[in-house]
Motif scaffolding. Structure first.
Motif, PDB file in Angstrom:
ATOM      1  N   LEU A 210       0.811  -1.207   0.000  1.00  0.00           N
ATOM      2  CA  LEU A 210       0.000   0.000   0.000  1.00  0.00           C
ATOM      3  C   LEU A 210       0.849   1.264   0.000  1.00  0.00           C
ATOM      4  O   LEU A 210       0.569   2.230  -0.681  1.00  0.00           O
ATOM      5  CB  LEU A 210      -0.933   0.002   1.217  1.00  0.00           C
ATOM      6  CG  LEU A 210      -2.235  -0.767   1.075  1.00  0.00           C
ATOM      7  CD1 LEU A 210      -2.850  -1.052   2.440  1.00  0.00           C
ATOM      8  CD2 LEU A 210      -3.221   0.005   0.203  1.00  0.00           C
TER       9      LEU A 210
ATOM     10  N   THR B 149      -8.807   3.215  -0.807  1.00  0.00           N
ATOM     11  CA  THR B 149      -7.641   2.469  -1.308  1.00  0.00           C
ATOM     12  C   THR B 149      -7.135   1.491  -0.260  1.00  0.00           C
ATOM     13  O   THR B 149      -6.780   0.355  -0.576  1.00  0.00           O
ATOM     14  CB  THR B 149      -6.521   3.451  -1.700  1.00  0.00           C
ATOM     15  OG1 THR B 149      -7.014   4.364  -2.684  1.00  0.00           O
ATOM     16  CG2 THR B 149      -5.328   2.702  -2.252  1.00  0.00           C
TER      17      THR B 149
ATOM     18  N   ARG C  98      -0.158   1.129  -3.851  1.00  0.00           N
ATOM     19  CA  ARG C  98      -1.500   1.501  -4.310  1.00  0.00           C
ATOM     20  C   ARG C  98      -1.848   2.937  -3.907  1.00  0.00           C
ATOM     21  O   ARG C  98      -2.566   3.626  -4.642  1.00  0.00           O
ATOM     22  CB  ARG C  98      -2.529   0.526  -3.750  1.00  0.00           C
ATOM     23  CG  ARG C  98      -2.366  -0.897  -4.299  1.00  0.00           C
ATOM     24  CD  ARG C  98      -3.521  -1.792  -3.892  1.00  0.00           C
ATOM     25  NE  ARG C  98      -3.316  -3.164  -4.369  1.00  0.00           N
ATOM     26  CZ  ARG C  98      -4.195  -4.149  -4.210  1.00  0.00           C
ATOM     27  NH1 ARG C  98      -5.353  -3.911  -3.595  1.00  0.00           N
ATOM     28  NH2 ARG C  98      -3.924  -5.364  -4.650  1.00  0.00           N
TER      29      ARG C  98
ATOM     30  N   PHE D  97      -8.488  -2.847  -0.094  1.00  0.00           N
ATOM     31  CA  PHE D  97      -7.317  -3.601  -0.564  1.00  0.00           C
ATOM     32  C   PHE D  97      -7.667  -5.065  -0.801  1.00  0.00           C
ATOM     33  O   PHE D  97      -7.283  -5.664  -1.809  1.00  0.00           O
ATOM     34  CB  PHE D  97      -6.200  -3.493   0.480  1.00  0.00           C
ATOM     35  CG  PHE D  97      -4.923  -4.193   0.096  1.00  0.00           C
ATOM     36  CD1 PHE D  97      -4.760  -5.551   0.313  1.00  0.00           C
ATOM     37  CD2 PHE D  97      -3.886  -3.484  -0.481  1.00  0.00           C
ATOM     38  CE1 PHE D  97      -3.576  -6.186  -0.030  1.00  0.00           C
ATOM     39  CE2 PHE D  97      -2.702  -4.112  -0.841  1.00  0.00           C
ATOM     40  CZ  PHE D  97      -2.553  -5.474  -0.610  1.00  0.00           C
TER      41      PHE D  97
END
Length: 925
Positions: A319, A375, A326, A379
């Motif tokens: 992440l 986001t 991301r 996930f």
């Protein structure tokens, strides 16, 4: 758990770092050849416990754990003492006490009454750090038997005999409070402290290690003494020795020093507080003056000992990584944020994983917050690919390998893992990460990245009672049962840091415009360090182009022909290597860290990066936004504003905007950044970059002829379009100034003082001024300025002075720096002026000068034990036309100095009335 190397900074000029001969110490000498571990004779009361990857553990009868990690590659030894106590053990009204005690342990014992002075005399690189679960003290010094005995004796002594006196608390409390105030200047640190506090109801992990201000100010000395006596005992400590030493001598000395300490009769209290599950979203908002918005989100996750932790760690990197993560894709590339990241706390108890995003102050926060949370918490709906997980594994593996290749750094890094209950968890978690699958990552994301488990900037009640129960981790011995680790990293040969010994091994060649200096030797882990310096431009041609110049290096790192930014990162991770390209208006530097096997391919990659840029428009816009945001953030940062005022005061008289030596204001920087285009950056590269004036230094395990030929081929035919002429340094001696910059709502202020005069580092007076600065405010905590402003009066956490002189042009600068509470400004300024005047008028003593010379020479020798430092030095020597013989000459000049010469040089150049002072902070009530 992204592991990276740690760097120790020595505040000396490049020329000073180029070499050193060891000073004369009683009973100094190279350690005897170490005995094989299997042949060690165990002193009475010492038992062997275990061995893993070259580290052997022993136990003394009093409970002290002893780790030996011998490595003859470098002529340094690191002693790291870790106490299994941190802010977690603090009680009510005691927050910050573990950190305050860390400071107090440097105040001395009856046998060692002035520890900072002893460190300075021996040129020791040292520090102490406090975390939630441990406190550690480390020292790295030249590897001699005398230093080893001294260091172990000192650590054993201050384990149980430190003063912990009321008079020292009175002065050090204000120093620690000033450190607290410095943290209050950073919006990110303030927000992290608040988020962490709100995330925990009862567990002490909710308290910041620095503590509550009132606790720090009012803790009774009796409580601090009791805390010290309870936790600073051999059965609650781990002693680690890493580097070049004789294991038999080390074990015998440990037994003779630590072994005589009695085993405590007290029993440490069992910790029984368990944080209950969170039952709904939590929020906190911090409102302070600033120029950036920050979002931060925390989620409860299991202990580092739980089987889920490795997958949580990989998930966090997937992440938060840049540029593959991301969050970066969604927010930075989407133009909604300037920077993002994430990190999982390494704790023996249930812990947190956190994510953050920085965004401009004029950005609408609602849409960004929605994307940020979506986001993270969506996930699990899209599983990561195997390639995604492998990328994070490669980055982690590279970080671990770089740490393991440096025993001194590994010794300090292990402190965090000792706090988990056993140092071997460092290697266990390294291997656990490599076993993580995409399914594991998706499973833990689904379990823990849930709104009900989140702490953010708002509170929203839940319609029903939900919670995320954090599973209990097994005991550390169960975790490690049957674990054997990997083979120990292959040790290398000893590299003598004496400058003449180094010079004897250096091979220098000139190939067209490239000068290459190589120093091959069999390094630990076959590691190689390379520095390549490019020189270009001239004063007239560079006019008005400095802003574009600063972008070129970073743009080269963000993509080349056929390779995206992510491709470059992935390739380097697979090659277990790093590469950094930086550039300015007058030159560029490339630094490569690799190993013998991968270096040829990394150099081919470097050639592509340098000569075939991709010039990606999206990457440029991201970079420009980051730069604008950084400048905006400086508007309310005392450090930035004081430094800017200082630099503008000392820039050459008559310098105009656009001149290469001109220092622009923040408004001018912003205007230039907003006007900058990708075409401007590309044009600067095309006009100036080239390899026709280049200097390279390579150190480590490599084929010197092959590397030299490859470097020559990499630069062949790559010529700058603009004739090169070095931009000379220009000394300016402005009238003394006393400038105050008002910055609203800042608890900490910054003080800078400067005095310039014409001098090069080849001047006969240069060595004397270096030593004079070392006594005045350089070297360590022990100096005229530190003794007065920190140790005695407790006005500043950080105070020091520096001296630099250009190697070619007559341009020298004496400067001083301190941080302080604004209410103490008058006292600090008075103390600075009085100490400088006392030094100039009364001079230094023979003892001060002798100690400074000895410490300086030891520090110079210590600096030359790093391969990256040596590679930088070789490249710099090529540019200056110097060798390590120049370094040896410097050492000889330092060693030969008399007190009279040092005092005469100080009086000749330093006039206390001519210093210019700059202060930035909140001075108006």
């Amino acid at each position: 758990m992204r592991i990276s190397g740690q760097a120790s900074v020595v505040f000396l000029s490049v020329a000073v770092l180029l070499g050193a001969s060891p000073p004369s110490l009683a009973q100094t000498g190279t350690p005897a050849s170490p005995a094989p571990a299997a042949q060690l004779r165990l002193p009475a009361g010492t038992t062997f416990v275990t061995e893993l990857e070259g580290i052997r553990e022993y136990r003394l009868a009093n409970g002290l754990k002893v780790l030996l990690f011998p490595d003859a590659t470098k002529q340094t030894v690191t002693i790291n003492t870790t106490y299994l106590v941190g802010s977690r053990q603090e009680g009510g009204g005691e927050t910050g006490m573990a950190h305050l005690l860390e400071h107090m342990v440097f105040k001395g014992t009856p046998t060692h009454p002035n520890i900072p002075a002893e460190f300075k005399t021996r040129g020791v690189d040292f520090n102490g750090t406090t975390s939630y679960d441990r406190t550690n003290y480390f020292m790295t010094m030249p590897a001699t038997d005398d230093n080893l005995r001294w260091g172990l004796g000192l650590e054993a002594d201050r384990m149980v005999n430190s003063f912990i006196a009321k008079k020292d608390l009175d002065s050090e409390m204000t120093v620690v409070r000033n450190e607290f105030e410095a943290g209050e200047n950073d919006p990110g640190s303030v927000l992290l402290k608040q988020v962490q506090s709100v995330a925990y109801d009862w567990h002490p992990y909710g308290n910041a290690t620095i503590g509550n201000r009132s606790d720090v100010e009012n803790v009774p000395i009796e409580k601090l003494q009791a805390f010290y006596k309870r936790f600073y005992q051999p059965d609650n400590a781990v002693l680690l020795l890493a580097g070049r030493f004789d294991p038999q001598l080390a074990l015998d000395t440990v037994a003779a020093t630590f072994g005589k300490l009695a085993k405590p009769t007290r029993v440490l209290d069992r910790e029984y507080t368990v944080e209950p599950p969170q039952e709904g979203e939590r929020s906190v908002t911090v409102r302070r003056v600033g120029d950036e918005q920050i979002l931060m989100s925390a989620y409860h996750v299991p202990s580092a000992l739980h089987p889920d932790y490795a997958a949580v760690d990989v998930m966090t990197d997937l992440l938060g990584d840049t540029p593959s993560g991301r969050l970066h894709k969604a927010l930075v590339e989407g133009g909604k944020a300037t920077a993002v990241g994430g990190f999982a706390r390494l704790r023996p108890g249930p812990t947190l994983t956190l994510f953050y995003a920085f965004l401009p102050k004029d950005e609408a926060v609602g849409p960004v917050r929605d994307t940020f949370l979506k986001t993270i918490e969506d996930f699990a709906s899209t599983a990561p690919t195997q390639a995604d997980v492998d990328r994070i594994k490669a980055l982690n593996e590279r970080g671990f390998e770089n740490i393991v290749a440096n025993p001194g750094q590994l010794g300090v890094q292990l402190s965090e893992f000792m706090a988990l209950g056993d140092w071997r968890t460092f290697f266990f978690l390294r291997d656990a990460v490599q076993k993580v699958t995409p399914a594991d990552v998706q499973r833990v994301a689904r379990a823990y990245l849930r709104p009900v488990n989140r702490t953010l900037g708002q509170f929203v009640p839940s319609e029903r009672n939900e919670s995320v129960a954090i599973p209990t981790a097994p005991g550390v011995q169960d975790v490690l049962k049957g674990y054997t680790g990997r083979a120990a990293v292959a040790a290398g040969e000893t590299l003598d840091p004496d400058p003449l010994a180094l010079e004897a091994r250096v091979r220098r060649e000139t190939l067209g415009g490239l000068k290459v200096a190589t120093l091959p030797y069999r390094s630990r882990g076959a590691k190689v360090e390379l520095t390549l310096n490019l020189k270009f431009g001239n004063e007239n041609a560079l006019r008005g182009r400095t802003t574009a110049a600063g972008f070129v290096g970073e743009m080269l790192e963000r993509g080349s022909s056929g390779l995206s930014r992510q491709d470059l990162q992935d390739r380097l991770a697979r090659l277990k290597s790093t590469m950094n390209v930086s550039g300015s208006a007058t030159g560029a530097t490339v630094r490569v860290s690799s190993d013998r096997q991968n270096l040829p391919e990394v150099l081919r990659l470097m050639t592509t990066v340098l000569r075939q840029p991709a010039w990606n428009a999206q990457e440029f816009e991201q970079l420009r936004r980051e730069a604008v945001s950084g400048v905006e953030a400086g508007r309310n940062d005392p450090e930035t504003l004081a430094s800017l005022a200082f630099s503008r005061h000392f820039m050459p008289a008559g310098a105009k905007r656009g001149d290469v030596r001109y220092v622009p204001t923040l408004d001018e920087q912003l205007a230039d950044l907003r006007a900058l285009t990708l075409a401007d950056v590309r044009k600067f590269y095309e006009d100036f970059w080239g390899g026709n004036v280049a200097f390279a230094g390579v150190v480590g395990d490599f084929d010197a002829p092959a590397v030299t030929a490859q470097l020559s081929q990499a630069l062949s035919g790559w010529t700058s379009k603009t004739p090169y002429e070095r931009v000379k340094a220009v000394n300016t001696q402005p009238a003394p100034a006393n400038v105050t910059v008002e910055v609203p709502d800042k608890a900490n202020a910054v003080f800078l003082a400067g005095l310039s005069f014409p001098l090069t580092d080849l001047s006969p007076d240069y060595p004397a001024l270096v030593v004079a600065n070392y006594v005045l405010g350089g070297g360590s905590l022990s100096s005229r300025l530190a003794d007065r402003l920190r140790q005695k009066e407790g006005l500043s956490y950080g105070v020091e002075s520096g001296f630099s002189a250009d190697p070619r042009d007559p341009d020298a600068l004496v400067q001083a720096y301190a941080i302080y509470n604004p209410v103490n400004g008058a006292k600090l300024e008075q103390g600075f002026r009085e100490e400088v005047s006392r030094a100039v008028s009364g001079g230094f003593t023979d003892a001060e000068v002798a100690a400074a010379k000895q410490g300086l020479l030891q520090a110079r020798r210590l600096a030359r034990t790093g391969d990256a430092t040596l590679a930088n030095a070789l490249a710099t020597q090529g540019d200056l036309g110097r060798t390590f013989r120049t370094s040896a000459d410097f050492d000889a000049k330092f060693a030969a100095l008399t007190t009279a010469q040092v005092n005469a040089a100080l009086k000749k150049y330093v006039d206390p009335s001519k210093f210019s002072l700059f202060k930035a902070g909140t001075f108006k009530k």
